[in-house]
Write a protein that holds these residues in place. Structure first.
Motif, short mmCIF file in Angstrom:
data_model
loop_
_atom_site.label_atom_id
_atom_site.label_comp_id
_atom_site.label_asym_id
_atom_site.label_seq_id
_atom_site.Cartn_x
_atom_site.Cartn_y
_atom_site.Cartn_z
N MET A 130 0.82 -1.19 0.00
CA MET A 130 0.00 0.00 0.00
C MET A 130 0.86 1.26 0.00
N LEU A 131 2.04 1.17 0.61
CA LEU A 131 2.93 2.32 0.61
C LEU A 131 3.38 2.65 -0.82
N TYR A 132 3.72 1.63 -1.60
CA TYR A 132 4.11 1.85 -3.00
C TYR A 132 2.97 2.50 -3.76
N GLU A 133 1.76 1.99 -3.56
CA GLU A 133 0.60 2.53 -4.27
C GLU A 133 0.34 3.98 -3.83
N ALA A 134 0.52 4.26 -2.55
CA ALA A 134 0.33 5.62 -2.05
C ALA A 134 1.33 6.59 -2.68
N LEU A 135 2.56 6.15 -2.87
CA LEU A 135 3.56 7.00 -3.52
C LEU A 135 3.17 7.28 -4.98
N LEU A 136 2.68 6.27 -5.67
CA LEU A 136 2.23 6.46 -7.04
C LEU A 136 1.01 7.37 -7.11
N VAL A 137 0.07 7.20 -6.20
CA VAL A 137 -1.11 8.06 -6.15
C VAL A 137 -0.70 9.50 -5.88
N PHE A 138 0.26 9.70 -4.99
CA PHE A 138 0.75 11.05 -4.73
C PHE A 138 1.34 11.66 -6.00
N GLY A 139 2.17 10.91 -6.70
CA GLY A 139 2.79 11.42 -7.92
C GLY A 139 1.77 11.76 -8.99
#
Length: 116
Positions: free
Chosen positions: A1-10
């Motif tokens: 979920m952390l990886y996905e959150a970073l992508l969503v932020f970008g």
């Protein structure tokens, strides 16, 4: 979920940047402009997730962790996105008590995550 959150932020940051310049640099955090910005970000995120899920069943973060979304159709992908967007914290907690470990948005949309 952390990886996905970073992508969503970008993706959200890029959408906000485009929106800011498309609006002529006007204040985008007040009034109607704020609602338009939020709708723009939601539309861009929906496009990102739906494109990834329908194209190969994986977002970039899901590829890194070798997870794939299966049993997905366009209508199920839209339902999954809308349910997750509306109730993500509840959906995550649901997975802790679900007999199959599924998220609520997967259970309700009729999709499933599998480990590759």
């Amino acid at each position: 979920m952390l990886y996905e959150a970073l992508l969503v932020f970008g993706v959200s940051f890029f959408a906000t940047w485009i929106f800011f310049f498309a609006s002529g640099g006007r204040e985008a955090t007040a009034g109607v402009m704020r609602a338009e910005l939020q709708a723009c970000i939601l539309a861009v995120l929906a496009a990102y997730f739906l494109w990834c899920w329908l194209r190969g069943g994986q977002t970039l973060a899901m590829r890194a962790w070798k997870i794939r979304l299966v049993q997905v159709t366009p209508s199920k992908a839209v339902a999954r996105f809308l349910i997750a967007a509306a109730a993500l914290p509840v959906s995550i907690l649901w997975a802790l008590v679900d007999r199959d470990g599924q998220f609520l948005h997967d259970r309700l949309a009729g999709t499933r995550l599998v480990q590759l």
